[in-house]
Design a protein around this motif. Structure first.
Motif, PDB file in Angstrom:
ATOM      1  N   GLY B  32       0.836  -1.193   0.000  1.00  0.00           N
ATOM      2  CA  GLY B  32       0.000   0.000   0.000  1.00  0.00           C
ATOM      3  C   GLY B  32       0.863   1.232   0.000  1.00  0.00           C
ATOM      4  N   LEU B  33       0.452   2.266  -0.754  1.00  0.00           N
ATOM      5  CA  LEU B  33       1.127   3.554  -0.741  1.00  0.00           C
ATOM      6  C   LEU B  33       0.098   4.588  -0.325  1.00  0.00           C
ATOM      7  CD1 LEU B  33       3.783   5.021  -2.956  1.00  0.00           C
ATOM      8  CD2 LEU B  33       1.735   6.363  -2.589  1.00  0.00           C
ATOM      9  N   PHE B  34       0.494   5.463   0.583  1.00  0.00           N
ATOM     10  CA  PHE B  34      -0.453   6.351   1.256  1.00  0.00           C
ATOM     11  C   PHE B  34      -0.009   7.797   1.086  1.00  0.00           C
ATOM     12  CE2 PHE B  34      -2.272   2.735   3.417  1.00  0.00           C
ATOM     13  CZ  PHE B  34      -1.200   1.855   3.468  1.00  0.00           C
ATOM     14  N   TRP B  35      -0.970   8.679   0.887  1.00  0.00           N
ATOM     15  CA  TRP B  35      -0.721  10.120   0.870  1.00  0.00           C
ATOM     16  C   TRP B  35      -1.459  10.762   2.037  1.00  0.00           C
ATOM     17  CZ3 TRP B  35       2.693  12.835  -1.962  1.00  0.00           C
ATOM     18  CH2 TRP B  35       3.200  12.256  -3.150  1.00  0.00           C
ATOM     19  N   TYR B  36      -0.729  11.666   2.720  1.00  0.00           N
ATOM     20  CA  TYR B  36      -1.293  12.420   3.824  1.00  0.00           C
ATOM     21  C   TYR B  36      -1.025  13.900   3.598  1.00  0.00           C
ATOM     22  CZ  TYR B  36      -1.878   8.173   6.594  1.00  0.00           C
ATOM     23  OH  TYR B  36      -2.279   6.939   7.055  1.00  0.00           O
ATOM     24  N   ARG B  37      -1.889  14.717   4.155  1.00  0.00           N
ATOM     25  CA  ARG B  37      -1.702  16.170   4.175  1.00  0.00           C
ATOM     26  C   ARG B  37      -1.457  16.593   5.616  1.00  0.00           C
ATOM     27  NH1 ARG B  37      -5.055  21.171   1.928  1.00  0.00           N
ATOM     28  NH2 ARG B  37      -4.611  22.605   3.647  1.00  0.00           N
ATOM     29  N   GLN B  38      -0.488  17.495   5.816  1.00  0.00           N
ATOM     30  CA  GLN B  38      -0.224  18.003   7.156  1.00  0.00           C
ATOM     31  C   GLN B  38      -0.187  19.524   7.152  1.00  0.00           C
ATOM     32  OE1 GLN B  38       3.486  16.778   9.017  1.00  0.00           O
ATOM     33  NE2 GLN B  38       2.627  17.058  11.053  1.00  0.00           N
ATOM     34  N   ASP B  39      -1.060  20.123   7.937  1.00  0.00           N
ATOM     35  CA  ASP B  39      -1.068  21.572   8.119  1.00  0.00           C
ATOM     36  C   ASP B  39      -0.155  21.921   9.280  1.00  0.00           C
ATOM     37  OD1 ASP B  39      -4.390  21.173   7.232  1.00  0.00           O
ATOM     38  OD2 ASP B  39      -3.013  22.449   6.105  1.00  0.00           O
ATOM     39  N   PRO B  40       0.397  23.150   9.272  1.00  0.00           N
ATOM     40  CA  PRO B  40       1.335  23.542  10.331  1.00  0.00           C
ATOM     41  C   PRO B  40       0.729  23.375  11.726  1.00  0.00           C
ATOM     42  CG  PRO B  40       1.394  25.135   8.560  1.00  0.00           C
ATOM     43  CD  PRO B  40       0.258  24.207   8.250  1.00  0.00           C
ATOM     44  N   GLY B  41       1.476  22.740  12.623  1.00  0.00           N
ATOM     45  CA  GLY B  41       1.042  22.585  13.998  1.00  0.00           C
ATOM     46  C   GLY B  41      -0.003  21.507  14.215  1.00  0.00           C
ATOM     47  N   LYS B  42      -0.265  20.693  13.196  1.00  0.00           N
ATOM     48  CA  LYS B  42      -1.286  19.654  13.315  1.00  0.00           C
ATOM     49  C   LYS B  42      -0.726  18.294  12.907  1.00  0.00           C
ATOM     50  CE  LYS B  42      -5.284  22.615  12.632  1.00  0.00           C
ATOM     51  NZ  LYS B  42      -6.577  22.783  11.944  1.00  0.00           N
ATOM     52  N   GLY B  43      -1.469  17.246  13.224  1.00  0.00           N
ATOM     53  CA  GLY B  43      -1.089  15.914  12.798  1.00  0.00           C
ATOM     54  C   GLY B  43      -1.471  15.657  11.353  1.00  0.00           C
ATOM     55  N   PRO B  44      -0.811  14.708  10.706  1.00  0.00           N
ATOM     56  CA  PRO B  44      -1.158  14.379   9.316  1.00  0.00           C
ATOM     57  C   PRO B  44      -2.596  13.898   9.199  1.00  0.00           C
ATOM     58  CG  PRO B  44       0.979  13.456   9.910  1.00  0.00           C
ATOM     59  CD  PRO B  44       0.354  13.953  11.174  1.00  0.00           C
ATOM     60  N   GLU B  45      -3.174  14.182   8.027  1.00  0.00           N
ATOM     61  CA  GLU B  45      -4.548  13.782   7.753  1.00  0.00           C
ATOM     62  C   GLU B  45      -4.549  12.945   6.482  1.00  0.00           C
ATOM     63  OE1 GLU B  45      -7.199  17.109   7.726  1.00  0.00           O
ATOM     64  OE2 GLU B  45      -8.709  16.054   6.565  1.00  0.00           O
ATOM     65  N   PHE B  46      -5.227  11.803   6.545  1.00  0.00           N
ATOM     66  CA  PHE B  46      -5.226  10.867   5.432  1.00  0.00           C
ATOM     67  C   PHE B  46      -5.877  11.445   4.185  1.00  0.00           C
ATOM     68  CE2 PHE B  46      -5.350   6.847   3.360  1.00  0.00           C
ATOM     69  CZ  PHE B  46      -6.553   6.807   2.668  1.00  0.00           C
ATOM     70  N   LEU B  47      -5.256  11.166   3.015  1.00  0.00           N
ATOM     71  CA  LEU B  47      -5.832  11.552   1.729  1.00  0.00           C
ATOM     72  C   LEU B  47      -6.218  10.334   0.884  1.00  0.00           C
ATOM     73  CD1 LEU B  47      -3.440  14.453   0.612  1.00  0.00           C
ATOM     74  CD2 LEU B  47      -5.820  14.669   1.360  1.00  0.00           C
TER      75      LEU B  47
END
Lengths: 115, 110
Positions: B32-47
């Protein structure tokens, strides 16, 4: 649903002090993780717990211990903090079923500074 | 050794200027290959999750694609709110461990 919660949000320690970072999830996930994130290094796995009662080392386990207290809670302990452990620590849990299968859910992080 | 490499490290785009982020991986037997988005000061969020070469997933202005050696995250007509760090990860074979790349910091200018 609170998701993944972490406490504390911020912590400053002196070298040699100990502390425990707490993590809890309310999504009934089996697997939980502790990562550290440093500038230019990405997320590095410290320890993980595939299921309640089991823990395994990740990429950077030295200086840390973990406890999977129950299915909900996974704590990370620094026995004798060192400046090299200054980092942002993230806890995550893994969905093992349903539409969200294989998605990791991350907490908001703990920003730790060791002086 | 299992490894994930992301490029570029940072990317600045004008609003509406489409581009792609790259994630190359070396792992024996991709699970599996996964993409996440991370905003400053926050934890990664699954895409997205991609499992096999040729697979594509879309969400709003984002489209993820997968080949046998790399994945691309295409951003079409980006907006300033797409500014974030995008992380790629793979699952290590036979384990519950995930290996993350160092991310691409995307800045979209209005």
């Amino acid at each position: 649903n609170a998701g993944v919660t972490q406490t504390p949000k911020f912590q400053v320690l002196k070298t040699g002090q100990s502390m425990t970072l707490q993590c809890a999830q309310d999504m009934n996930h089996n697997s939980m993780y502790w990562y550290r994130q440093d500038p230019g290094m990405g997320l590095r796995l410290i320890y993980y717990s595939a299921s309640e009662g089991t823990t395994d080392k990740g990429e950077v386990p030295n200086g840390y211990n973990v406890s999977r207290l129950n299915k909900r809670e996974f704590s990370l302990r620094l026995e004798s903090a060192a400046p090299s452990q200054t980092s942002v620590y993230f806890c995550a849990s893994l969905s093992n079923s349903g539409r969200q299968y294989n998605e990791q859910f991350f907490g908001p992080g703990t920003r730790l500074t060791v002086l | 050794e299992d490894q994930v490499t992301q490029s570029p490290e940072a990317l600045r785009l004008q609003e509406g200027e489409s581009s792609s982020l790259n994630c190359s991986y070396t792992v024996s037997g991709l699970r599996g290959l996964f993409w996440y988005r991370q905003d400053p000061g926050k934890g990664p969020e699954f895409l997205f999750t991609l499992y096999s070469a040729g697979e594509e997933k879309e969400k709003e202005r984002l489209k993820a694609t997968l080949t046998k050696k790399e994945s691309f995250l295409h951003i079409t007509a980006p907006k300033p709110e797409d500014s974030a760090t995008y992380l790629c990860a793979v699952q290590a074979p036979g384990t519950y461990k995930y290996i993350f790349g160092t991310g691409t910091r995307l800045k979209v200018l209005a």
